[in-house]
Write a protein that holds these residues in place. Structure first.
Motif, PDB file in Angstrom:
ATOM      1  N   VAL A 301     -50.447  22.039  -7.869  1.00 49.28           N
ATOM      2  CA  VAL A 301     -51.492  21.297  -7.116  1.00 49.28           C
ATOM      3  C   VAL A 301     -50.648  20.192  -6.393  1.00 49.28           C
ATOM      4  O   VAL A 301     -51.300  19.534  -5.522  1.00 49.28           O
ATOM      5  CB  VAL A 301     -52.491  20.653  -8.246  1.00 49.28           C
ATOM      6  CG1 VAL A 301     -53.164  21.552  -8.765  1.00 49.28           C
ATOM      7  CG2 VAL A 301     -51.438  19.956  -9.252  1.00 49.28           C
ATOM      8  N   GLU A 302     -49.397  20.021  -6.600  1.00 52.02           N
ATOM      9  CA  GLU A 302     -48.702  18.776  -5.982  1.00 52.02           C
ATOM     10  C   GLU A 302     -48.605  19.135  -4.524  1.00 52.02           C
ATOM     11  O   GLU A 302     -48.235  20.267  -3.894  1.00 52.02           O
ATOM     12  CB  GLU A 302     -47.261  18.769  -6.559  1.00 52.02           C
ATOM     13  CG  GLU A 302     -46.456  17.662  -6.002  1.00 52.02           C
ATOM     14  CD  GLU A 302     -45.173  17.367  -6.889  1.00 52.02           C
ATOM     15  OE1 GLU A 302     -44.043  16.871  -6.172  1.00 52.02           O
ATOM     16  OE2 GLU A 302     -45.112  17.536  -7.969  1.00 52.02           O
ATOM     17  N   GLY A 303     -48.954  18.093  -3.779  1.00 54.39           N
ATOM     18  CA  GLY A 303     -49.024  18.112  -2.148  1.00 54.39           C
ATOM     19  C   GLY A 303     -50.231  18.954  -1.730  1.00 54.39           C
ATOM     20  O   GLY A 303     -50.164  18.779  -0.294  1.00 54.39           O
ATOM     21  N   ARG A 304     -50.950  19.375  -2.409  1.00 55.47           N
ATOM     22  CA  ARG A 304     -52.303  20.101  -1.914  1.00 55.47           C
ATOM     23  C   ARG A 304     -53.389  19.675  -2.719  1.00 55.47           C
ATOM     24  O   ARG A 304     -54.384  20.328  -2.958  1.00 55.47           O
ATOM     25  CB  ARG A 304     -52.082  21.457  -1.610  1.00 55.47           C
ATOM     26  CG  ARG A 304     -51.722  22.456  -3.067  1.00 55.47           C
ATOM     27  CD  ARG A 304     -51.578  23.722  -2.524  1.00 55.47           C
ATOM     28  NE  ARG A 304     -51.389  24.566  -4.065  1.00 55.47           N
ATOM     29  CZ  ARG A 304     -51.596  25.882  -3.944  1.00 55.47           C
ATOM     30  NH1 ARG A 304     -52.105  26.399  -3.198  1.00 55.47           N
ATOM     31  NH2 ARG A 304     -51.338  26.391  -5.210  1.00 55.47           N
ATOM     32  N   GLU A 305     -53.537  18.322  -3.367  1.00 55.21           N
ATOM     33  CA  GLU A 305     -54.366  17.824  -4.090  1.00 55.21           C
ATOM     34  C   GLU A 305     -55.636  17.963  -3.345  1.00 55.21           C
ATOM     35  O   GLU A 305     -56.806  18.318  -4.025  1.00 55.21           O
ATOM     36  CB  GLU A 305     -54.091  16.618  -4.447  1.00 55.21           C
ATOM     37  CG  GLU A 305     -53.047  16.400  -5.671  1.00 55.21           C
ATOM     38  CD  GLU A 305     -51.556  16.475  -5.070  1.00 55.21           C
ATOM     39  OE1 GLU A 305     -50.682  15.968  -5.689  1.00 55.21           O
ATOM     40  OE2 GLU A 305     -51.555  16.454  -3.557  1.00 55.21           O
ATOM     41  N   PHE A 306     -55.716  17.881  -2.219  1.00 60.76           N
ATOM     42  CA  PHE A 306     -56.905  18.160  -1.273  1.00 60.76           C
ATOM     43  C   PHE A 306     -57.679  19.384  -1.276  1.00 60.76           C
ATOM     44  O   PHE A 306     -58.868  19.315  -0.844  1.00 60.76           O
ATOM     45  CB  PHE A 306     -56.551  18.122   0.126  1.00 60.76           C
ATOM     46  CG  PHE A 306     -55.983  18.928   0.821  1.00 60.76           C
ATOM     47  CD1 PHE A 306     -56.590  20.138   1.758  1.00 60.76           C
ATOM     48  CD2 PHE A 306     -54.500  19.158   0.925  1.00 60.76           C
ATOM     49  CE1 PHE A 306     -56.004  21.082   2.283  1.00 60.76           C
ATOM     50  CE2 PHE A 306     -53.870  20.228   1.488  1.00 60.76           C
ATOM     51  CZ  PHE A 306     -54.589  21.127   2.204  1.00 60.76           C
ATOM     52  N   MET A 307     -56.988  20.227  -1.912  1.00 57.37           N
ATOM     53  CA  MET A 307     -57.829  21.542  -2.241  1.00 57.37           C
ATOM     54  C   MET A 307     -58.642  21.761  -3.459  1.00 57.37           C
ATOM     55  O   MET A 307     -59.609  22.698  -3.445  1.00 57.37           O
ATOM     56  CB  MET A 307     -56.719  22.772  -2.321  1.00 57.37           C
ATOM     57  CG  MET A 307     -55.941  23.135  -1.103  1.00 57.37           C
ATOM     58  SD  MET A 307     -54.811  24.518  -1.242  1.00 57.37           S
ATOM     59  CE  MET A 307     -54.072  24.619   0.131  1.00 57.37           C
ATOM     60  N   PHE A 308     -58.340  20.765  -4.094  1.00 61.59           N
ATOM     61  CA  PHE A 308     -59.095  20.875  -5.679  1.00 61.59           C
ATOM     62  C   PHE A 308     -60.121  19.574  -5.813  1.00 61.59           C
ATOM     63  O   PHE A 308     -59.819  18.616  -5.593  1.00 61.59           O
ATOM     64  CB  PHE A 308     -58.031  20.790  -6.583  1.00 61.59           C
ATOM     65  CG  PHE A 308     -57.022  21.799  -6.528  1.00 61.59           C
ATOM     66  CD1 PHE A 308     -57.139  22.985  -7.098  1.00 61.59           C
ATOM     67  CD2 PHE A 308     -55.754  21.374  -5.799  1.00 61.59           C
ATOM     68  CE1 PHE A 308     -56.262  24.009  -6.729  1.00 61.59           C
ATOM     69  CE2 PHE A 308     -54.588  22.177  -5.668  1.00 61.59           C
ATOM     70  CZ  PHE A 308     -55.080  23.626  -6.211  1.00 61.59           C
ATOM     71  N   ARG A 309     -61.200  19.898  -6.280  1.00 60.76           N
ATOM     72  CA  ARG A 309     -62.282  18.821  -6.587  1.00 60.76           C
ATOM     73  C   ARG A 309     -62.133  18.714  -8.069  1.00 60.76           C
ATOM     74  O   ARG A 309     -62.058  19.500  -8.960  1.00 60.76           O
ATOM     75  CB  ARG A 309     -63.773  19.529  -6.183  1.00 60.76           C
ATOM     76  CG  ARG A 309     -63.780  19.922  -4.628  1.00 60.76           C
ATOM     77  CD  ARG A 309     -65.277  20.178  -4.399  1.00 60.76           C
ATOM     78  NE  ARG A 309     -65.722  20.553  -3.478  1.00 60.76           N
ATOM     79  CZ  ARG A 309     -66.957  20.839  -2.589  1.00 60.76           C
ATOM     80  NH1 ARG A 309     -67.932  21.273  -3.596  1.00 60.76           N
ATOM     81  NH2 ARG A 309     -67.103  20.960  -1.376  1.00 60.76           N
ATOM     82  N   ASP A 310     -62.247  17.601  -8.317  1.00 61.73           N
ATOM     83  CA  ASP A 310     -62.397  16.952  -9.865  1.00 61.73           C
ATOM     84  C   ASP A 310     -61.265  17.451 -10.692  1.00 61.73           C
ATOM     85  O   ASP A 310     -61.500  17.908 -11.831  1.00 61.73           O
ATOM     86  CB  ASP A 310     -63.900  17.488 -10.412  1.00 61.73           C
ATOM     87  CG  ASP A 310     -64.957  16.861  -9.527  1.00 61.73           C
ATOM     88  OD1 ASP A 310     -64.900  15.818  -9.167  1.00 61.73           O
ATOM     89  OD2 ASP A 310     -66.271  17.760  -9.402  1.00 61.73           O
TER      90      ASP A 310
END
Length: 713
Positions: A301-310
């Motif tokens: 998830v690091e660096g691409r937190e924008f892909m994940f909701r909640d």
């Protein structure tokens, strides 16, 4: 219609008009002298039409030809697209089926090209978006990208998720829209073309695509859940069914008689058919599942937190489901080009198990999973499964001998999981001893242990038509300190009295034996004019493989006298490697990604080796249950997954040499890619939520039951 036609078109795109020297916009419905359109086996049909949203479009029929195409270019000079990030094209497919559209953007300099291929579905008009730089789902951390098109605030967007090549945006000379050779005319309605600043679409396509449960946000399927209450209800309501009857305690068939009872799993051939035999002396066709584990749902998830909701906080009760990993093997081809491949990860599958059962989730999962597997007709825990499941003594299990250490290696040119271990290095012998000792600890006296696999999918062969010889070529290309290289050179010196004799036999220039020591030595590829090359390479491949399998077998027998050596789980392979495995192993194991075992293995050749065969992996995937990938053998939908499974295991059980088949794997891979290599395919019996795919597991259960009832005796 002439083969070539010229049309002059205007420069109004997305409702905004530009000068001819601006962004290179074209309107494929309106003539203008500043843009030139070349039609090659494409016919412009009728006048301007209006789509349902009122946007103007023009019909173009791509005729049967090797490569029908529309080429859009400035009337003179080149476009300057400096600062532009996306090419946007208005397209509607007029056919009742999907049509492949190939898009290329060429620069003024030779070799400058960006290209992509997209599948344009039938239905409403959409905007095709081509990022103006090379990109791929791998760059986003996953092997397969999200399905296209998607709805973006009422607009249908079809992003080219994979773009190859390079382009100097300061000098762009043409846009080409083409098709692979159609069998009949294919009609598209084309509208505006524009090059716009930024990369908003690429970001938007991946933004917020995963919900709190690890599910793909934009998709819908029967097993998808949206609340914790629904998750718990779906898992607990899923019927497991009854365990098969008429079997011994290990899952062997009570109706198959006259096999030896040794107290251990073993192999036995009777009436021309190979069998695995349980410790109690009954025939056992191994129906297994790989990776029955709880940690397969980890995704970076690091660096691409924008892909994940909640995403939950990485503190408190959720901290246990976060981790950090910076270890990457630069020689592993499977991870090459994968972005976001280190740092903080989150385990969606384990987190869902916690949501289902609370603090005792692991014990609850183990109980539930063993009950499911038995009820679904499986009788084996395949590779990489939770050791505690095996210790429960409800299903026979396997162990993996994972040989790792600081020893020399050799490149075969494939290297998907890394370079080949050098079995001539004494450090490899020591590493093997340690690995076998670790794998056999606590299980060497357990009758429920089916046996051991050694490593997985080693790169025994390279790629391409000369791939069989990759390990020989790679050995000679190594540096002078390579133990394998020195062993190979010693063999050549024993076969040829002088370097001149070797040079003559191979048809090469070789000043002295010392010339072979050079790092990067370019050994010749085998040819009909110099048959000695293939003979020498084959002898070397045979010695290499015999050394590897002998080393593992000797270590295994020092630590465990009872259990089966199940081979090396071949993917890339050579005849020499397979023959060496047959000489030392009890069972030959192959990972077979094909519609039928007979289409992935040369079973006639294997029969000559007279050893039982176990299929260590097989799978069928589809893209209708969330994950974006379908794996090497894709089918259209979930129903076809079940049908394909049934055909495969029936074909396996009908072959007198095959003694089992293991499915890959238990749970779906994460939507955004597993931490190992970004794989994100729908292979599971259960989803990332642990909810079984009901129709599929019922088809699996029925197929497994038929195998138990109809195996040739």
């Amino acid at each position: 219609m002439k083969r070539h036609a010229w049309i002059w078109l205007g420069l109004c795109g997305l409702g905004v008009c530009h000068a001819a020297t601006a962004s290179g916009v074209a309107d494929l419905t309106a003539p203008d002298a500043r843009v030139r359109i070349s039609l090659d086996h494409v016919q412009r049909i009728g006048g301007t039409e209006r789509a349902a949203d009122g946007v103007a479009q023009q019909r173009y029929a791509f005729q049967p030809a090797p490569r029908p195409q529309v080429v859009v270019a400035p009337a003179s000079g080149a476009w300057d697209w400096s600062g532009r990030g996306e090419l946007r094209l208005r397209v509607q497919n007029a056919m009742p089926w999907a049509v492949t559209l190939e898009i290329a953007v060429d620069g003024a300099a030779a070799g400058q090209r960006l290209q992509a291929s997209v599948g344009v579905p039938a239905g409403p008009a959409q905007t095709v978006v081509l990022p103006l730089h090379a990109t791929s789902p791998r760059a986003q951390g996953m092997q397969a990208g999200p399905p296209m098109p998607y709805d973006a605030h009422g607009r249908r967007i079809l992003l080219a998720t994979t773009v190859e090549g390079a382009l100097d945006l300061r000098a762009v000379r043409a846009i080409t829209l083409a098709m692979p050779p159609p069998q009949a005319a294919q009609t598209l309605l084309l509208g505006t073309v524009d090059a716009v600043p930024g990369e908003a679409t690429l970001h938007e396509a991946y933004a917020g695509i995963v919900d709190r449960y690890g599910q793909y946000v934009r998709g819908r399927w029967p097993e998808k859940i949206d609340t914790d209450e629904a998750l718990r209800a779906a898992v607990r309501a899923a019927p497991a069914g009854a365990s098969p009857a008429g079997l011994d305690r290990y899952g062997g068939r009570l109706d198959v008689q006259s096999l030896d009872r040794t107290g251990w799993f073993h192999t036995q051939k009777r009436d021309g058919r190979w069998h695995l035999v349980t410790p109690d002396g009954h025939a056992f066709f191994s129906l297994g599942v790989n990776a029955v584990i709880t940690d397969g749902g980890r995704s970076y998830v690091e660096g691409r937190e924008f892909m994940f909701r909640d995403l939950p906080p990485d503190s408190g009760e959720w901290a246990a489901f976060y981790g950090h990993d910076d270890n990457r093997n630069p020689e592993q081809g499977a991870s090459r080009g994968i972005g976001y491949n280190r740092g903080r990860w989150f385990d969606f599958y384990a987190a869902n198990l916690y949501r289902i059962d609370g603090k005792d989730w692991l014990a609850a999962w183990r109980t539930r999973t063993l009950q499911r597997l038995q009820a679904w007709g499986f009788n084996t825990l395949g590779n990489w499964s939770d050791d505690a499941l095996g210790r429960a003594h409800r299903l026979p299990y396997t162990r993996s001998i994972d040989i790792a250490g600081d020893y020399a290696n050799v490149s075969s040119g494939y290297d998907y999981w890394g370079r080949m271990p050098d079995p001539f290095d004494p450090r490899f012998v020591q590493a093997t001893e340690r690995a076998v000792a670790k794998a056999s600890t606590g299980v060497r006296d357990d009758p429920w242990l089916l046996g051991y696999f050694a490593d997985n999918e080693l790169a025994w062969a390279g790629s391409g038509p000369q791939g069989r010889w990759g390990l020989a070529l790679g050995t000679l290309a190594g540096d002078a300190n390579s133990p394998a290289k020195q062993a190979f050179i010693a063999d050549l010196k024993a076969n040829y009295r002088t370097s001149a004799q070797l040079a003559a036999a191979w048809g090469i220039a070789l000043a002295s034996w010392d010339a072979l020591d050079a790092t990067g030595f370019a050994a010749p590829a085998p040819s009909e004019t110099h048959p000695a090359i293939a003979r020498d390479y084959s002898a070397w491949l045979r010695r290499y493989a015999y050394t590897y399998f002998r080393t593992v077998t000797q270590a295994l027998r020092r630590h465990d006298l009872h259990h089966l050596f199940l081979g090396g789980r071949f993917a890339a392979r050579t005849p020499e490697a397979v023959a060496a495995c047959a000489a030392y192993c009890d069972v030959l194991s192959f990972n077979v990604y094909a519609d039928l075992p007979q289409h992935g293995l040369d079973l006639a050749a294997l029969r000559q080796l007279d050893k039982p065969v176990l299929i260590g992996e097989f799978a069928f995937g589809s893209t209708d249950r969330g994950p974006f990938g379908a794996g090497p053998v894709a089918v259209w939908n979930e129903q076809q997954r079940g049908e394909a499974y049934a055909k495969f295991v029936a074909a396996a059980a009908s072959d007198p040499n095959i003694v089992g088949a293991h499915w890959f794997d238990y749970a779906d891979q994460p939507v955004t890619g597993r931490v190992l290599d970004g794989e994100n395919s729908h292979f599971g019996l259960v989803g990332i939520t642990d909810v079984p795919f009901g129709g599929f597991v019922e088809a699996v259960r029925a197929a497994n039951q038929r195998v138990d009832n109809t195996e040739v005796r």
